[in-house]
Design a protein around this motif. Structure first.
Motif, PDB file in Angstrom:
ATOM      1  N   UNK A   1       0.889  -1.235  -0.017  1.00 25.94           N
ATOM      2  CA  UNK A   1      -0.079   0.150  -0.050  1.00 25.94           C
ATOM      3  C   UNK A   1       0.975   1.179   0.203  1.00 25.94           C
ATOM      4  N   UNK A   2       0.853   1.902  -1.136  1.00 25.57           N
ATOM      5  CA  UNK A   2       1.462   3.277  -1.255  1.00 25.57           C
ATOM      6  C   UNK A   2       0.968   4.227  -0.352  1.00 25.57           C
ATOM      7  N   UNK A   3       1.426   5.453  -0.263  1.00 21.34           N
ATOM      8  CA  UNK A   3       0.858   6.499   0.804  1.00 21.34           C
ATOM      9  C   UNK A   3      -0.445   6.737   0.648  1.00 21.34           C
ATOM     10  N   UNK A   4      -1.159   7.058   1.660  1.00 20.60           N
ATOM     11  CA  UNK A   4      -2.601   7.481   1.562  1.00 20.60           C
ATOM     12  C   UNK A   4      -2.753   8.778   2.588  1.00 20.60           C
ATOM     13  N   UNK A   5      -3.875   9.446   2.107  1.00 26.83           N
ATOM     14  CA  UNK A   5      -4.147  10.771   2.653  1.00 26.83           C
ATOM     15  C   UNK A   5      -4.789  10.823   4.228  1.00 26.83           C
ATOM     16  N   UNK A   6      -4.722  11.821   4.961  1.00 26.83           N
ATOM     17  CA  UNK A   6      -5.249  12.035   6.048  1.00 26.83           C
ATOM     18  C   UNK A   6      -6.965  11.630   6.034  1.00 26.83           C
ATOM     19  N   UNK A   7      -7.072  10.850   7.056  1.00 29.56           N
ATOM     20  CA  UNK A   7      -8.497  10.388   7.184  1.00 29.56           C
ATOM     21  C   UNK A   7      -8.885   9.217   6.295  1.00 29.56           C
ATOM     22  N   UNK A   8      -7.589   8.537   5.700  1.00 35.08           N
ATOM     23  CA  UNK A   8      -7.870   7.356   4.938  1.00 35.08           C
ATOM     24  C   UNK A   8      -8.581   6.093   5.746  1.00 35.08           C
ATOM     25  N   UNK A   9      -9.180   5.332   4.840  1.00 37.44           N
ATOM     26  CA  UNK A   9      -9.693   4.088   5.743  1.00 37.44           C
ATOM     27  C   UNK A   9      -8.573   3.260   6.115  1.00 37.44           C
ATOM     28  N   UNK A  10      -8.993   2.998   7.481  1.00 33.23           N
ATOM     29  CA  UNK A  10      -7.893   1.858   8.316  1.00 33.23           C
ATOM     30  C   UNK A  10      -7.794   0.694   7.673  1.00 33.23           C
ATOM     31  N   UNK A  11      -6.602   0.664   6.620  1.00 35.88           N
ATOM     32  CA  UNK A  11      -6.558  -0.358   5.551  1.00 35.88           C
ATOM     33  C   UNK A  11      -5.672  -1.494   5.921  1.00 35.88           C
ATOM     34  N   UNK A  12      -4.729  -1.457   6.998  1.00 36.58           N
ATOM     35  CA  UNK A  12      -3.957  -2.415   7.362  1.00 36.58           C
ATOM     36  C   UNK A  12      -4.621  -3.408   8.115  1.00 36.58           C
ATOM     37  N   UNK A  13      -3.950  -4.576   8.437  1.00 38.36           N
ATOM     38  CA  UNK A  13      -4.331  -5.709   9.192  1.00 38.36           C
ATOM     39  C   UNK A  13      -4.431  -5.459  10.598  1.00 38.36           C
ATOM     40  N   UNK A  14      -3.553  -4.389  11.139  1.00 44.22           N
ATOM     41  CA  UNK A  14      -3.372  -4.107  12.319  1.00 44.22           C
ATOM     42  C   UNK A  14      -3.419  -2.653  12.491  1.00 44.22           C
ATOM     43  N   UNK A  15      -3.600  -2.034  13.712  1.00 42.98           N
ATOM     44  CA  UNK A  15      -4.120  -0.498  13.781  1.00 42.98           C
ATOM     45  C   UNK A  15      -2.684   0.191  13.174  1.00 42.98           C
ATOM     46  N   UNK A  16      -2.916   1.341  12.377  1.00 40.29           N
ATOM     47  CA  UNK A  16      -1.914   2.237  12.069  1.00 40.29           C
ATOM     48  C   UNK A  16      -2.481   3.623  12.155  1.00 40.29           C
ATOM     49  N   UNK A  17      -1.534   4.540  12.423  1.00 44.40           N
ATOM     50  CA  UNK A  17      -2.143   6.166  12.781  1.00 44.40           C
ATOM     51  C   UNK A  17      -1.240   7.064  12.107  1.00 44.40           C
ATOM     52  N   UNK A  18      -2.051   7.595  10.929  1.00 45.86           N
ATOM     53  CA  UNK A  18      -1.075   8.851  10.232  1.00 45.86           C
ATOM     54  C   UNK A  18      -1.115  10.121  11.082  1.00 45.86           C
ATOM     55  N   UNK A  19      -1.991  10.204  11.922  1.00 43.54           N
ATOM     56  CA  UNK A  19      -1.717  11.440  12.478  1.00 43.54           C
ATOM     57  C   UNK A  19      -2.925  12.521  11.940  1.00 43.54           C
ATOM     58  N   UNK A  20      -2.841  13.489  12.693  1.00 45.52           N
ATOM     59  CA  UNK A  20      -3.540  14.963  11.955  1.00 45.52           C
ATOM     60  C   UNK A  20      -2.494  15.635  11.312  1.00 45.52           C
ATOM     61  N   UNK A  21      -1.323  15.587  11.514  1.00 45.97           N
ATOM     62  CA  UNK A  21      -0.176  16.285  10.556  1.00 45.97           C
ATOM     63  C   UNK A  21       0.908  15.359  10.271  1.00 45.97           C
ATOM     64  N   UNK A  22       0.723  14.378   9.262  1.00 47.19           N
ATOM     65  CA  UNK A  22       1.717  13.302   9.023  1.00 47.19           C
ATOM     66  C   UNK A  22       2.814  14.029   8.630  1.00 47.19           C
ATOM     67  N   UNK A  23       3.923  13.310   8.798  1.00 43.97           N
ATOM     68  CA  UNK A  23       5.301  13.611   8.959  1.00 43.97           C
ATOM     69  C   UNK A  23       5.683  13.259   7.163  1.00 43.97           C
TER      70      UNK A  23
END
Length: 201
Positions: free
Chosen positions: A69-91
Motif C-alpha cells: 500500500x503506497x501512501x494514503x491521505x489524512x483520514x484514509x480508511x484503516x486499511x492495514x491488518x493491524x492498527x496504524x495511525x497517520x496522525x493529524x499532521x503526517x510527517x
C-alpha cells in the motif's frame, strides 16, 4: 490505481506487465491468482471500491498474498491488518539526500533478489517520502529510518507485517516519483518488494 501514480507505466519499462484491477475485479475476481497487489497513492481518496472491499485485500494477504500500500491521505480508511495511525499532521521527509538507515538488513526486502545498501538511496529526486505513519501496532516492523535536518527520526515510512500466510507493506517512500525518474536504487528496492509475493507462496 490511485491518483497521479505512474508506477504501472514505470514497471512496464522493466518488463513487468501489471494488470490494473477494476472495481468489478476488486469486488469479485479471484485475487489468489496474483502474487502481489499494489495499492496506488491516494487510492482511498479516489477509489471508493478500495474502501468498500479492503477486507478482500486483507483476506488475500491472510491466504498468502503480498500487498503493498503506497501512501494514503489524512483520514484514509484503516486499511492495514493491524492498527496504524497517520496522525493529524503526517510527517514527510523532503530532503531527497537525507541519510537513510536500513533497520533490518537481513529482511528479504533488502536481500532478494537485489542486495540493498545505502548506495541505493543516492540520486533520489524531490523528496524521500510523504505521509509517514505516526504510530503503529507492534506487529508492524519499521524497516527504514530517515529525517530532515532538525526533524526527529522517522521510522513510519516503510512498515511491514506478517498477516496469516502473507505480507502487508506500507510504503510512504516516494517510489511514485523515483520510478518515473529512473532512479536505479528505487527500482531495485521496489522489485524486491514485489518479489516478496513469490517468497510467501
Amino acid at each position: 490505481m490511485g491518483a497521479g501514480d505512474d508506477i504501472p507505466d514505470s514497471l512496464a519499462r522493466i518488463g513487468v506487465k501489471p494488470q490494473l484491477l477494476t472495481p468489478a475485479d476488486l469486488a469479485s475476481a479471484n485475487l489468489s491468482q496474483f502474487d502481489t497487489i499494489i495499492v496506488g497513492i491516494r487510492a482511498s481518496a479516489v477509489r471508493p471500491d478500495y474502501r468498500a472491499y479492503n477486507g478482500r485485500l486483507l483476506e488475500f494477504v491472510k491466504n498468502g498474498g503480498n500487498l503493498i500500500v503506497e501512501y494514503q491521505d489524512i483520514g484514509s480508511v484503516a486499511f492495514g491488518p493491524y492498527p496504524l495511525d497517520i496522525g493529524k499532521r503526517p510527517e514527510e521527509v523532503v530532503e531527497e539526500d537525507s541519510r537513510v538507515t536500513i533497520l533490518d538488513p537481513a529482511n528479504p526486502i533488502f536481500t532478494t533478489p537485489n542486495k540493498i545498501t545505502a548506495a541505493d538511496f543516492e540520486g533520489w529526486v524531490e523528496e524521500r517520502g510523504s505521509k509517514f505513519m505516526t504510530t503503529w501496532d507492534p506487529k508492524y516492523k519499521p524497516l527504514l529510518e530517515c529525517h530532515d535536518r532538525g526533524q526527529a527520526p522517522q521510522k513510519g515510512g516503510l512498515l511491514q507485517a506478517r498477516y496469516g500466510k502473507g505480507t502487508f507493506t506500507y510504503a510512504a517512500y516516494a517510489f511514485y516519483r523515483q520510478l518515473p525518474a529512473g532512479v536505479p536504487g528505487a527500482y531495485r528496492l521496489f522489485a524486491n518488494m514485489i518479489g516478496l509475493g513469490k517468497s510467501t507462496k
